[in-house]
Design a protein around this motif. Sequence first.
Motif, PDB file in Angstrom:
ATOM      1  N   PHE A 173       0.825  -1.209   0.000  1.00  0.00           N
ATOM      2  CA  PHE A 173       0.000   0.000   0.000  1.00  0.00           C
ATOM      3  C   PHE A 173       0.865   1.267   0.000  1.00  0.00           C
ATOM      4  CE2 PHE A 173      -3.612  -2.605   1.806  1.00  0.00           C
ATOM      5  CZ  PHE A 173      -4.318  -2.578   0.621  1.00  0.00           C
ATOM      6  N   LEU A 174       2.023   1.190   0.667  1.00  0.00           N
ATOM      7  CA  LEU A 174       2.922   2.357   0.646  1.00  0.00           C
ATOM      8  C   LEU A 174       3.318   2.667  -0.791  1.00  0.00           C
ATOM      9  CD1 LEU A 174       5.250   1.782   3.731  1.00  0.00           C
ATOM     10  CD2 LEU A 174       3.661   3.666   3.369  1.00  0.00           C
ATOM     11  N   ALA A 175       3.458   1.605  -1.583  1.00  0.00           N
ATOM     12  CA  ALA A 175       3.871   1.795  -2.962  1.00  0.00           C
ATOM     13  C   ALA A 175       2.717   2.246  -3.858  1.00  0.00           C
ATOM     14  CB  ALA A 175       4.489   0.503  -3.497  1.00  0.00           C
ATOM     15  N   PHE A 176       1.522   1.736  -3.595  1.00  0.00           N
ATOM     16  CA  PHE A 176       0.444   1.938  -4.564  1.00  0.00           C
ATOM     17  C   PHE A 176      -0.752   2.757  -4.086  1.00  0.00           C
ATOM     18  CE2 PHE A 176       2.603  -1.974  -5.906  1.00  0.00           C
ATOM     19  CZ  PHE A 176       2.997  -1.588  -7.170  1.00  0.00           C
ATOM     20  N   ALA A 177      -0.890   2.952  -2.766  1.00  0.00           N
ATOM     21  CA  ALA A 177      -2.064   3.692  -2.301  1.00  0.00           C
ATOM     22  C   ALA A 177      -1.657   5.112  -1.909  1.00  0.00           C
ATOM     23  CB  ALA A 177      -2.700   2.981  -1.113  1.00  0.00           C
ATOM     24  N   PRO A 178      -2.165   6.106  -2.613  1.00  0.00           N
ATOM     25  CA  PRO A 178      -1.806   7.481  -2.271  1.00  0.00           C
ATOM     26  C   PRO A 178      -2.246   7.821  -0.858  1.00  0.00           C
ATOM     27  CG  PRO A 178      -3.638   7.443  -3.828  1.00  0.00           C
ATOM     28  CD  PRO A 178      -3.119   6.045  -3.736  1.00  0.00           C
ATOM     29  N   TYR A 179      -1.491   8.628  -0.186  1.00  0.00           N
ATOM     30  CA  TYR A 179      -1.782   9.102   1.172  1.00  0.00           C
ATOM     31  C   TYR A 179      -1.680   8.010   2.232  1.00  0.00           C
ATOM     32  CZ  TYR A 179      -3.757  13.105  -1.305  1.00  0.00           C
ATOM     33  OH  TYR A 179      -3.946  14.167  -2.116  1.00  0.00           O
ATOM     34  N   PHE A 180      -1.434   6.743   1.812  1.00  0.00           N
ATOM     35  CA  PHE A 180      -1.469   5.649   2.792  1.00  0.00           C
ATOM     36  C   PHE A 180      -0.496   5.886   3.939  1.00  0.00           C
ATOM     37  CE2 PHE A 180      -0.057   1.553   4.467  1.00  0.00           C
ATOM     38  CZ  PHE A 180      -1.276   1.018   4.846  1.00  0.00           C
ATOM     39  N   GLY A 181       0.714   6.388   3.589  1.00  0.00           N
ATOM     40  CA  GLY A 181       1.739   6.518   4.622  1.00  0.00           C
ATOM     41  C   GLY A 181       1.701   7.822   5.402  1.00  0.00           C
TER      42      GLY A 181
END
Lengths: 500, 331, 320
Positions: free
Chosen positions: B35-43
Amino acid sequence: MAVLEVSGLTKRYPGVTALDAVDLDVRPGEVHVLIGENGAGKSTMVRCLSGIERPDAGGMTLYGERYQPDSAADALQAGVRVVHQELALLPNLSVAENLFLHHLPHRAGVVDRSALNRMARDLLTEVGLDLSPRTPVERLGIAQMQLVEIAKALSGQCRLLIMDEPTATLTPKETGRLFEILRRLTATGVAVIYISHHLEEIFEIGDRVTVLRNGKHVTTQEVAGLTTAELVRFMVGRDLAHEYPPVRPRELGAELLRVTDLKITPAAPSLSLAVRAGEVVGVAGLVNSGRTEAMRAIFGADRSASGRVEVRGRPARLRHPRTAVRAGMSFLTEDRKAQGLVLDLSIAANMSLANLPAVSRFGLLNRAAEAASASALAEKLRVASRGVRQHVRALSGGNQQKVVLGRWLAADTDLLIVDEPTRGIDVGARYEIHQLLLDLADAGKGLLVVSSDLPELLGICDRIIVFSRGAIAGEVPRAEFDAERVLNLAYSGYLKGVAV
Amino acid sequence: MTAVTAPRAVGGRWASQVLGEAGIGVALVALVAFFLAFAPYFGTSQNVRDIMTQITINTILAVGMTFVILVGGIDLSVGSVIALCAVVAGTAMTDSGLPTALAVPFAILVSVVIGAVTGFVNGFVTERWVVPSFIVTLGMLYVARGAAQQYTGAATIYDLPPGLTRFGTATFAGLPAVFVVAMLLVAVAWFVLSRTVFGRLIYATGNNEEAVRLSGHRTSLIKVACFVIGGACVGVAAIIYMARLGVASPILGQGYELNAIAAVVIGGASLAGGRGSVVGTLLGACLLGVLSNGLNLMGVSDFQRTMVTGAVIIVAVVLDAYRRRLSVRLS
Amino acid sequence: MRRRTALTAVVTVTTALALAGCGQESTDDPAPGQAGGKPTVCLVMKSLANEYFQQMQTGAVTHVKERNDLTLDSSGTQNETDVDGQVALVESCITKRARAIVIAPADSKALVQVVAKAVKADIKVVNIDVKLDDGALQQAGVEVPFVGPDNRDGARQSGKVLADLLGKGGKVVILEGNPGADNATQRKNGFNDAVSEGGLTLLDSKTAHWETDEANQVFASMLTAHPDIQGVLASNDSMALGAIKVIQERKANVKVASFDNIPAVKEHLQSGVMVSTLDQYGSKQAADGIDFAMKMIGGEQVTGWQKTEIKLITKDNVGS
């Protein structure tokens, strides 16, 4: 031609070589006994033969044909039948359904019940079980289940029959019947591989014997001409001076337990018995003669209808094992897996289970103290393990039994009730356990030892109480020990009554 | 016998330990990396706080459920009981006339007691009449839901003390305060399960009740206690729910029991009892929360999210069974 | 030992999350709610499994394509009661720095807190479908415009058709929506208005939770208890369908007034068993909400209740 020829059979588990280039040949019509201590590789051998495990190396031939079963079904197909040590019956189904589960007779997909029951009755008669094929298996006693399991093995084409400890739960009479069946089978050319810890059985039924030790083949010999001592030496790799440890004369102390007029049910016969400090009291009787039920009632594991139990002269109302433990009793159950061990916990946790206050403070476990106490016990009992943090599931039967014993040693109660203490345990461990029980008596504990193994009782007890048909049929003191006398008492209840 | 004592390869021991215990953690780290790689704002720290807040209630319920499942039980009533706890405790706050400083602790007490009492009823009925807890708690699911609706006349209670709702959005050392509560609960549960005699007896009872009984312990008492603990956790979760959402509604919590069970099972517990850990449960709840949040941020539609969640539960349990076999083989 | 390994895993994950959070926030934070120069508007729906809300969402997507001056980010919950899940969705919208949020709340009170959080984060919020509770909004100290139909008036209009048909003393029952749900309360109130204004006798009023099969059971037992029922006021068409099934089976002379105008009721309007339903142009509501949201982003002040069009549907205007 040999029925089965095994050459160079090898099976490795990580860190363990369970079978190390083992050879074996089984001839038509012979009972070939396979013996060895627990962990010698007998069970692995059975698992390879029955298709449950695939060997890493080596080959097998069956009647000259390459035999390489990939599954239990393959083995069945090839006519190799196995009666495993652990019962594999479906408790909710009837005896008949269990017998013919793999090939139920049917008409257009509907089970043909009358044919099924007829076939089942024939089989049951063959193994000498007199019960309705419609009985659900869960209502049977453990010995009856064992016989059903044997009947099941005979229910199809059978070229090689493998029996893993079939007599562990059978009475002498039932064992005798089993041997008759085996003789009848071998007369027709069927070969039998027979695994047992009971050395006397080997001489009675075996033609040849193969001894395994630490996964290696030690010897294969004709049974005739061998002695027990020789066999034991082959198995253990050293001499055991006697089959039972010496019983030293002991001074009996105060009365520890007195049971007066105990009735399991209102209509049951009333039972009375007493055990003194330093006394080993044997409890003999056929399976289902009421001996285990009596012990469970005394310990409060089951409710009893009436009766009085006194511990050290003080009345104890034993409604729950908790009160019994507090009053100073221990109870080693006959079925260690179902009622004794917590398989997914460590050796240390199992050993402390009846003695948690000693390894805890304000309800907090002191794990270091627990491990230390368990280590000491494990050493004393010579438990073979990787350490006391190991789960008991991975231990062999003898070591598991030692762990349960260790639990009660830790509890250090005055009175121990042990039910079938050496069932399914190899010769070496048996001797150790017997020695341990005698040591306890020497230390002033009172013991009630329930066993189906009469020589065991005769070997270590001070006197033997004999149960028959739910009642105490009599008592034999050590000075008058005689197998026949005990057996006569054990059967007496059934002879006096109506038809058996 | 020497066979058993033979030393094992050191590598095997290490591998089996990682596989046996940290498998779910590895899966979680992988998911987070994805998700860090592909989901915006996730991190973003905001989102991390969101996730923590969002998993709080399920974590608390799942901790309680862990106790119940460890002794071989199951509690299907938590989704309804949380509603009952919330409406009664909510009413206690709005109608008692006590000042906030007293009303809130009173409500917490009420909520925890109601949860514990329903847990006791579940456990007592199960043990006393030897019936499956599956059925008993299924019954309680209906009873509690009906009671919650009866109690409020189906109305939603909302004018809860601002002090409570402020707590729902407050942060403590940068972490959501409600999440801190959940972590404290996890820590206490972990301590109880792994360091106390009671915890030991819970595992042992779940594993082999008869053996524990014959060793002189009252297993019925232990099992009922686990149901009571499970219920008390529901009571805590009800307060957290009110703090977070500012309302208490009799229809809240539908399906929560299944989320809690999913977290416990993903965490490696056996529904047969005797196996599982509260740390595993926490990781299971994290996995579900991260999954839901990450997929949402990626813009995955709700239907697909539901499918993926279900698939992950199945995969997690299959992997768990697989690695367990692997670790047994290595040991 | 084994527990320690697992514990290490937890710590690792938490740390990883936290570190990632710190790192990202200070560095490459994308421009707030701005994708390709167009503002982002979040549409937060409820119960997308319900065809009605599904249509509403589809309507919004089409509308946004036509407008072509914003980016729509739409999401929704699985069922009508998943309050918790919807709160999480709104939180994500705040995290994503949307410029505006258009929300159909799953609960009129429970969503207020998170909506207030959004407003305070300087995000424009427009409320559609079910009105957020005034008292709760006031308590939270925020004002949120509502774009939606007047459910109470709609139900009154639909009920009036039945009242006029049956005349004074006509015996009716009400099938209510989910207890506690705001639109259910409004519609029930509207029906009650029609009952008292038309001088009808109300025999019974029960919930069937918006569901066809439950309405079928509930109405069947109502009809058994009161064989003289003449009319049913159903709070939505799904429940009306359940009641109609009973009416047809028992060949009872009972008329139905309903709400929603879903395609399935058309034949019943034509056959006459249903005398009225009400179209609140659900599929347009989200689109309307987005229009208002864009106005607010543009700096316009929008407050209070922006009533949307509703239309009474009877045999005469249902079409063929």
